[in-house]
Design a protein around this motif. Structure first.
Motif, PDB file in Angstrom:
ATOM      1  N   ASP A  32      -7.554   6.944  -9.518  1.00 43.46           N
ATOM      2  CA  ASP A  32      -7.179   5.785  -8.711  1.00 43.46           C
ATOM      3  C   ASP A  32      -8.371   4.836  -8.550  1.00 43.46           C
ATOM      4  N   GLU A  33      -9.539   5.406  -8.255  1.00 45.26           N
ATOM      5  CA  GLU A  33     -10.742   4.583  -8.081  1.00 45.26           C
ATOM      6  C   GLU A  33     -11.097   3.849  -9.367  1.00 45.26           C
ATOM      7  N   TYR A  34     -10.955   4.530 -10.499  1.00 41.59           N
ATOM      8  CA  TYR A  34     -11.266   3.924 -11.794  1.00 41.59           C
ATOM      9  C   TYR A  34     -10.344   2.736 -12.055  1.00 41.59           C
ATOM     10  N   LEU A  35      -9.053   2.912 -11.825  1.00 42.12           N
ATOM     11  CA  LEU A  35      -8.104   1.814 -12.022  1.00 42.12           C
ATOM     12  C   LEU A  35      -8.408   0.638 -11.094  1.00 42.12           C
ATOM     13  N   ILE A  36      -8.645   0.934  -9.826  1.00 36.05           N
ATOM     14  CA  ILE A  36      -8.942  -0.127  -8.862  1.00 36.05           C
ATOM     15  C   ILE A  36     -10.195  -0.891  -9.278  1.00 36.05           C
ATOM     16  N   PHE A  57       0.231   9.200  -3.829  1.00 36.69           N
ATOM     17  CA  PHE A  57       0.407   9.087  -2.384  1.00 36.69           C
ATOM     18  C   PHE A  57       0.254   7.646  -1.893  1.00 36.69           C
ATOM     19  N   GLY A  58       0.317   6.691  -2.821  1.00 37.68           N
ATOM     20  CA  GLY A  58       0.368   5.292  -2.434  1.00 37.68           C
ATOM     21  C   GLY A  58      -0.946   4.548  -2.398  1.00 37.68           C
ATOM     22  N   ALA A  59      -2.035   5.163  -2.857  1.00 38.84           N
ATOM     23  CA  ALA A  59      -3.333   4.483  -2.795  1.00 38.84           C
ATOM     24  C   ALA A  59      -3.333   3.194  -3.613  1.00 38.84           C
ATOM     25  N   LEU A  60      -2.806   3.256  -4.824  1.00 31.67           N
ATOM     26  CA  LEU A  60      -2.780   2.062  -5.676  1.00 31.67           C
ATOM     27  C   LEU A  60      -1.860   0.991  -5.100  1.00 31.67           C
ATOM     28  N   SER A  61      -0.701   1.425  -4.624  1.00 25.78           N
ATOM     29  CA  SER A  61       0.263   0.465  -4.060  1.00 25.78           C
ATOM     30  C   SER A  61      -0.329  -0.249  -2.852  1.00 25.78           C
ATOM     31  N   CYS A  62      -0.975   0.491  -1.985  1.00 27.08           N
ATOM     32  CA  CYS A  62      -1.594  -0.113  -0.803  1.00 27.08           C
ATOM     33  C   CYS A  62      -2.686  -1.102  -1.200  1.00 27.08           C
ATOM     34  N   TRP A  63      -3.519  -0.687  -2.137  1.00 27.06           N
ATOM     35  CA  TRP A  63      -4.656  -1.531  -2.518  1.00 27.06           C
ATOM     36  C   TRP A  63      -4.192  -2.870  -3.079  1.00 27.06           C
ATOM     37  N   PHE A  64      -3.267  -2.828  -4.021  1.00 23.33           N
ATOM     38  CA  PHE A  64      -2.898  -4.050  -4.728  1.00 23.33           C
ATOM     39  C   PHE A  64      -1.844  -4.875  -3.995  1.00 23.33           C
ATOM     40  N   SER A  65      -1.217  -4.315  -2.976  1.00 21.49           N
ATOM     41  CA  SER A  65      -0.211  -5.078  -2.228  1.00 21.49           C
ATOM     42  C   SER A  65      -0.829  -6.212  -1.418  1.00 21.49           C
ATOM     43  N   ALA A  66      -2.136  -6.162  -1.212  1.00 20.59           N
ATOM     44  CA  ALA A  66      -2.785  -7.200  -0.406  1.00 20.59           C
ATOM     45  C   ALA A  66      -2.658  -8.584  -1.047  1.00 20.59           C
ATOM     46  N   GLN A  67      -2.741  -8.642  -2.386  1.00 16.31           N
ATOM     47  CA  GLN A  67      -2.730  -9.945  -3.052  1.00 16.31           C
ATOM     48  C   GLN A  67      -1.629 -10.090  -4.100  1.00 16.31           C
ATOM     49  N   ILE A 140      -2.135  -0.253 -18.398  1.00 16.60           N
ATOM     50  CA  ILE A 140      -3.366   0.534 -18.241  1.00 16.60           C
ATOM     51  C   ILE A 140      -3.006   1.840 -17.549  1.00 16.60           C
ATOM     52  N   SER A 141      -3.300   2.938 -18.226  1.00 18.47           N
ATOM     53  CA  SER A 141      -2.962   4.273 -17.712  1.00 18.47           C
ATOM     54  C   SER A 141      -4.244   5.054 -17.471  1.00 18.47           C
ATOM     55  N   VAL A 142      -4.131   6.114 -16.667  1.00 19.02           N
ATOM     56  CA  VAL A 142      -5.308   6.914 -16.343  1.00 19.02           C
ATOM     57  C   VAL A 142      -4.926   8.377 -16.208  1.00 19.02           C
ATOM     58  N   ASN A 143      -5.869   9.231 -16.556  1.00 18.90           N
ATOM     59  CA  ASN A 143      -5.730  10.669 -16.336  1.00 18.90           C
ATOM     60  C   ASN A 143      -7.109  11.297 -16.483  1.00 18.90           C
ATOM     61  N   THR A 165      -8.753   3.733 -25.814  1.00 17.21           N
ATOM     62  CA  THR A 165      -9.216   4.383 -24.580  1.00 17.21           C
ATOM     63  C   THR A 165     -10.581   3.856 -24.160  1.00 17.21           C
ATOM     64  N   SER A 166     -10.890   4.097 -22.887  1.00 17.41           N
ATOM     65  CA  SER A 166     -12.184   3.722 -22.324  1.00 17.41           C
ATOM     66  C   SER A 166     -13.160   4.885 -22.444  1.00 17.41           C
ATOM     67  N   LEU A 167     -14.368   4.629 -22.036  1.00 15.18           N
ATOM     68  CA  LEU A 167     -15.324   5.713 -21.819  1.00 15.18           C
ATOM     69  C   LEU A 167     -14.903   6.499 -20.580  1.00 15.18           C
ATOM     70  N   ALA A 168     -15.337   7.737 -20.491  1.00 15.65           N
ATOM     71  CA  ALA A 168     -15.011   8.561 -19.330  1.00 15.65           C
ATOM     72  C   ALA A 168     -15.865   8.151 -18.135  1.00 15.65           C
ATOM     73  N   TRP A 169     -15.268   8.222 -16.939  1.00 13.68           N
ATOM     74  CA  TRP A 169     -15.962   7.956 -15.677  1.00 13.68           C
ATOM     75  C   TRP A 169     -15.454   8.962 -14.656  1.00 13.68           C
ATOM     76  N   LYS A 170     -16.367   9.718 -14.069  1.00 12.15           N
ATOM     77  CA  LYS A 170     -15.995  10.785 -13.131  1.00 12.15           C
ATOM     78  C   LYS A 170     -14.879  11.670 -13.703  1.00 12.15           C
ATOM     79  N   LYS A 171     -15.053  12.014 -14.980  1.00  7.75           N
ATOM     80  CA  LYS A 171     -14.152  12.928 -15.700  1.00  7.75           C
ATOM     81  C   LYS A 171     -12.753  12.341 -15.916  1.00  7.75           C
ATOM     82  N   HIS A 172     -12.596  11.025 -15.763  1.00  4.42           N
ATOM     83  CA  HIS A 172     -11.328  10.345 -16.017  1.00  4.42           C
ATOM     84  C   HIS A 172     -11.512   9.301 -17.108  1.00  4.42           C
ATOM     85  N   ARG A 173     -10.394   8.968 -17.737  1.00  8.83           N
ATOM     86  CA  ARG A 173     -10.415   7.991 -18.818  1.00  8.83           C
ATOM     87  C   ARG A 173      -9.224   7.050 -18.669  1.00  8.83           C
TER      88      ARG A 173
END
Length: 376
Positions: A32-36, A57-67, A140-143, A165-173
């Motif tokens: 979620d942090e990587y996508l944000i 659990f809605g982290a992405l929805s909450c973040w992007f709903s602001a704008q 854009i997908s993440v796992n 794909t991107s480079l890995a960040w905190k074990k996510h891509r």
């Protein structure tokens, strides 16, 4: 356990659903942090139409709903509930909640997706995106990096389109795609197979548990379902409804309630009950968090094949909630029939709730045990 997500001089508070005392797991992950972070660095203009798939659990929805105008699509009732609770908790703008069986909204500008565990579900989603999203729309997908195999990327390319794909960040891509593959794939939402020795034909939707064959636990439980002239029963965690079909045949006068947190499971159970029962009893199929809001002491019999994970996390708290809810909802003298792997220790949990003398072993093999608890 951390509950505050702080990025780009902004802080939001998130909880998993349902809220538990002494919760050890947080309600978002590094994906979620990587996508944000990636989207914020793009500096999108406001008021984009963003489709978010499988927001745990809605982290992405909450973040992007602001704008932006956000559409959150998930097969999980719990994800929907968590998103609503976290939107309210953070005084966020409303989002549109959809299941992955719904049509994808028109004129989507950006798609963000947490890649699901189930490849059939992934293929279903990719095929719907290919048919519905403009080929210029970024997807854009993440796992976790270890879960993104070459075979995963091949599915993206086959059913969606150009993928890198991107480079890995905190074990996510991150996985970057466009909906431009040809020919446009057509994926059937149903897989149908027969249950050996039971004269059942089951349809299974893309995210139904054990959707390509009967799981071993259900196979054992089918052999030990009661024929007691039940008046009613609940199939808790119903999946495709295979246990309900057998119970209804053994108890043809019983009313049936199928409950699952997967919208697809509930729909598959409804279709299978209608297709496999010669006489149509009273049938209710609902997506829910266990037995929330069910009337106390209203059920005579509950059958349960509990899951042992929530989203990506392995946990036994769902089974415990199922057992606690069942005790509340059962009438006095009502019975709970449970199957689980032997090592999970469900006998101990049930004895704590119902009393040692009220719990008995119905059957077992080298992997599974079937337990019956009676409410006194």
């Amino acid at each position: 356990m951390k509950t505050e997500l702080s990025l780009f001089e902004r802080t939001l508070t998130f909880h998993r659903f349902p809220i538990r005392n002494n919760e050890l797991l947080q309600a978002w992950d590094a994906g979620d942090e990587y996508l944000i972070s990636h989207i914020e660095e793009l500096e999108l203009t406001s008021s984009k139409r963003i489709l978010i798939l499988n927001d745990s659990f809605g982290a992405l929805s909450c973040w992007f709903s602001a704008q932006h105008q956000v559409f959150m699509m998930s097969d999980s009732f719990i994800a929907h509930k968590a998103t609503l609770e976290n939107l309210k908790r953070n005084s966020c703008n409303d989002v549109t909640l959809l299941s992955t069986m719904d049509e994808i909204p028109n004129e989507i500008d950006l798609v963000l997706m947490q890649i699901p565990r189930n490849n059939r579900h992934l293929v279903w989603i990719l095929s719907k995106l290919r048919q519905s999203v403009d080929e210029k729309c970024p997807i854009i997908s993440v796992n976790k990096a270890k879960e993104i195999h070459s075979s995963t990327l091949q599915l993206f390319e086959k059913y969606l389109g150009d993928t890198k794909t991107s480079l890995a960040w905190k074990k996510h891509r991150l996985v970057f795609s466009f909906a431009n593959c040809t020919p446009v794939p057509n994926v059937d939402e149903e897989v149908r197979w027969e249950v050996e020795n039971e004269k059942m034909s089951l349809v299974n939707l893309p995210n139904v548990y054990s959707g390509e064959s009967l799981d071993q636990g259900a196979r054992l439980l089918l052999e030990h379902l009661p024929s007691e002239d039940l008046t009613d029963f609940i199939d808790l965690g119903c999946g495709n409804g295979v246990l309900s079909i057998k119970l209804a045949r053994l108890n043809p006068n019983a009313s049936i309630t199928c409950v699952d947190e997967s919208f697809m499971a509930v729909e598959a159970a409804r279709r299978n009950l209608n297709n496999n029962l010669q006489t149509q009893p009273e049938i209710t199929c609902i997506a829910n968090n266990c037995l929330d809001e069910f009337e106390t002491e209203s059920a005579s019999f509950i059958v349960c094949n509990p899951p042992f994970h929530q989203q990506q996390a392995i946990t036994d708290h769902i089974a415990w909630q199922m057992f606690c809810d069942s005790k509340q909802v059962l009438k006095k003298g009502g019975k709970l029939l449970v199957i689980g792997n032997r090592h999970l220790g469900y006998d101990i949990k049930l004895a704590r709730l119902f009393g040692h003398t009220q719990v008995k072993t119905v059957a077992s093999n080298n992997k599974f045990v079937i337990l019956q608890a009676t409410k006194y």
